[in-house]
Design an enzyme around this catalytic site. Sequence first.
Site, PDB file in Angstrom:
ATOM      1  N   GLU A  35       1.199  17.217  10.574  1.00  0.00           N
ATOM      2  CA  GLU A  35       0.687  17.254   9.204  1.00  0.00           C
ATOM      3  C   GLU A  35      -0.671  16.555   9.145  1.00  0.00           C
ATOM      4  OE1 GLU A  35      -0.434  17.742   5.743  1.00  0.00           O
ATOM      5  OE2 GLU A  35       1.574  18.586   6.037  1.00  0.00           O
ATOM      6  N   GLY A  40       5.134  15.865   2.363  1.00  0.00           N
ATOM      7  CA  GLY A  40       5.494  16.402   1.051  1.00  0.00           C
ATOM      8  C   GLY A  40       4.633  17.560   0.618  1.00  0.00           C
ATOM      9  N   SER A 142      -0.774  26.524   0.827  1.00  0.00           N
ATOM     10  CA  SER A 142      -1.875  27.234   0.177  1.00  0.00           C
ATOM     11  C   SER A 142      -2.741  26.248  -0.592  1.00  0.00           C
ATOM     12  CB  SER A 142      -1.319  28.302  -0.775  1.00  0.00           C
ATOM     13  OG  SER A 142      -0.595  27.692  -1.843  1.00  0.00           O
ATOM     14  N   GLY A 177      -6.990  31.401 -16.937  1.00  0.00           N
ATOM     15  CA  GLY A 177      -5.774  31.839 -16.259  1.00  0.00           C
ATOM     16  C   GLY A 177      -4.547  31.368 -17.004  1.00  0.00           C
ATOM     17  N   GLY A 179      -1.323  31.753 -16.253  1.00  0.00           N
ATOM     18  CA  GLY A 179      -0.095  31.694 -15.468  1.00  0.00           C
ATOM     19  C   GLY A 179       0.642  30.394 -15.724  1.00  0.00           C
ATOM     20  N   GLU A 200      -6.965  34.502 -20.782  1.00  0.00           N
ATOM     21  CA  GLU A 200      -6.177  35.312 -19.851  1.00  0.00           C
ATOM     22  C   GLU A 200      -6.674  36.754 -19.888  1.00  0.00           C
ATOM     23  OE1 GLU A 200      -4.089  37.208 -17.346  1.00  0.00           O
ATOM     24  OE2 GLU A 200      -3.739  35.047 -17.432  1.00  0.00           O
ATOM     25  N   GLY A 268      -4.632  31.570  -9.348  1.00  0.00           N
ATOM     26  CA  GLY A 268      -3.830  31.911  -8.176  1.00  0.00           C
ATOM     27  C   GLY A 268      -4.047  30.935  -7.040  1.00  0.00           C
ATOM     28  N   HIS A 317      10.817  25.940  -3.915  1.00  0.00           N
ATOM     29  CA  HIS A 317      12.219  26.199  -3.564  1.00  0.00           C
ATOM     30  C   HIS A 317      12.364  27.444  -2.696  1.00  0.00           C
ATOM     31  CE1 HIS A 317      11.373  27.719  -7.665  1.00  0.00           C
ATOM     32  NE2 HIS A 317      12.179  28.732  -7.398  1.00  0.00           N
ATOM     33  N   HIS A 442      31.723  22.081 -25.699  1.00  0.00           N
ATOM     34  CA  HIS A 442      31.065  22.107 -27.006  1.00  0.00           C
ATOM     35  C   HIS A 442      30.817  20.683 -27.472  1.00  0.00           C
ATOM     36  CE1 HIS A 442      30.111  23.299 -31.116  1.00  0.00           C
ATOM     37  NE2 HIS A 442      30.931  22.327 -31.535  1.00  0.00           N
TER      38      HIS A 442
END
Length: 463
Positions: A35, A40, A142, A177, A179, A200, A268, A317, A442
């Site tokens: 790394e 992380g 990324s 953006g 997103g 957007e 992105g 995930h 409930h």
Amino acid sequence: MAEYDYDLLVIGAGPGGYVGAIRASQLGIKVAIVEKDKPGGVCLNVGCIPSKALIHQAEVFHGIAALEAMGVSVDVAGLDYSAVYRKSRAAADKLSRGVQSLIKKNKIDYIGGAAVISGSNQVTIDGTRQVTARFLLVACGSRPTEIPGYEFDEQTVLSSTGVLMLQELPKTLLILGGGYIGMEFAHVMSTFGSTVTVVEMLDQILPNSDAEAVEVLVRDFSRRGITMRTATRATGLKKSASGIELSVETANGSRETLTADKILVSVGRTPNTGGLGLERAGIIPERGFIPVGDYYQTSTETIYAVGDCIASPALAHVASKEAEIAVEHMAGGNPQKRLADDLVPAAVYTEPQLAGFGPTEAQLKEKRVAYRKAVFPYRGAGKSVAIEQPEGLVKLLFDPDTRQILAAHIAGSTATELIHELLLASKAELLPEDVATMVHAHPTLSEAVMESARVAEGWPIHF
């Protein structure tokens, strides 16, 4: 048989890399991680974790209105946003140390440095040290996509990393953006007092989310004063003495210049595969992504790749699960094949939250897939009214003949927690009837999930 330094060498210690390394160690594989930054990865250090820490603090701050409704006076003039920043960094640092501890606990060697693949079983670290392994797992992650004319200076033109590092709240913020990253920061910054405008290009913010669920968020954001300019294209950016000027053009051709102190450019993410040496091992990326097979193996059988560097949903995930599948395959096991996108939960941590899996209603229509839908409003669940969170819905999309659950979309409080019951039902091939007849405590918001299934069966009680 060749002798190697390790059975497995993992490139990258993000949620794909460190999870893959731990799973490999559990399977008796001798493993090391390389790394070049902190353990992380992006998620833990400049992504999921610090952003959710900011979101939590924004929601605490938003709760002042509830205190005032009970007669408590709160003076917010002393808000110190740098303290908010420091708490987010403390959360990231604590969990980064936790990952280091997990790596050590699982007897994984940790090598600091930048790795370049120099063969099908070898990497070179920092240009000098060579390390060999029977298998390589590429989990290089990324970075925010940078587009010409909108280059990040992290002062006035911010990436998602730069906006996390702000220690002073901007009075005005443009977000290019719409997103999930853009909308989460719109939520945070507006809650603390920034005037926020989102631009957007497509007709809908969160264009990959179900339109009916998104409308819940749009209504709430509009009430809070967040401006959302959809079907609007940015045509140019200029820096000025007072901040930035963004030229935009709407779908009908009208043009305008928007001004703000700062702009977040969130359009992105780009895989970190450049300069990794993939070609030396016979691997040719496609549009920057590494092609992989059913178990995330590349065209070179000793090298696997997972996470944001392959063409799959860029979610932490997802990377973690892909890594587990990859190392189980390396170990000679028989894991499930490549994740089906329809069974991957997506989560947007705004308030209200959005969560879902499977196709949207628009996508089913476009593909001409037969379906029926069942929608139950949050306000029909007593808990939502009791906690003053009545805005929201649970939406089921299911096959009209087999009754199979095709997708689910939730908008509202804790939607990111509630989605998993329906995801499990879909994965286990349960039917709406099974959810509808299961007793739910409930009062809970989970009752809205139960009632949506009862809508599908034609016998809702509270709607």
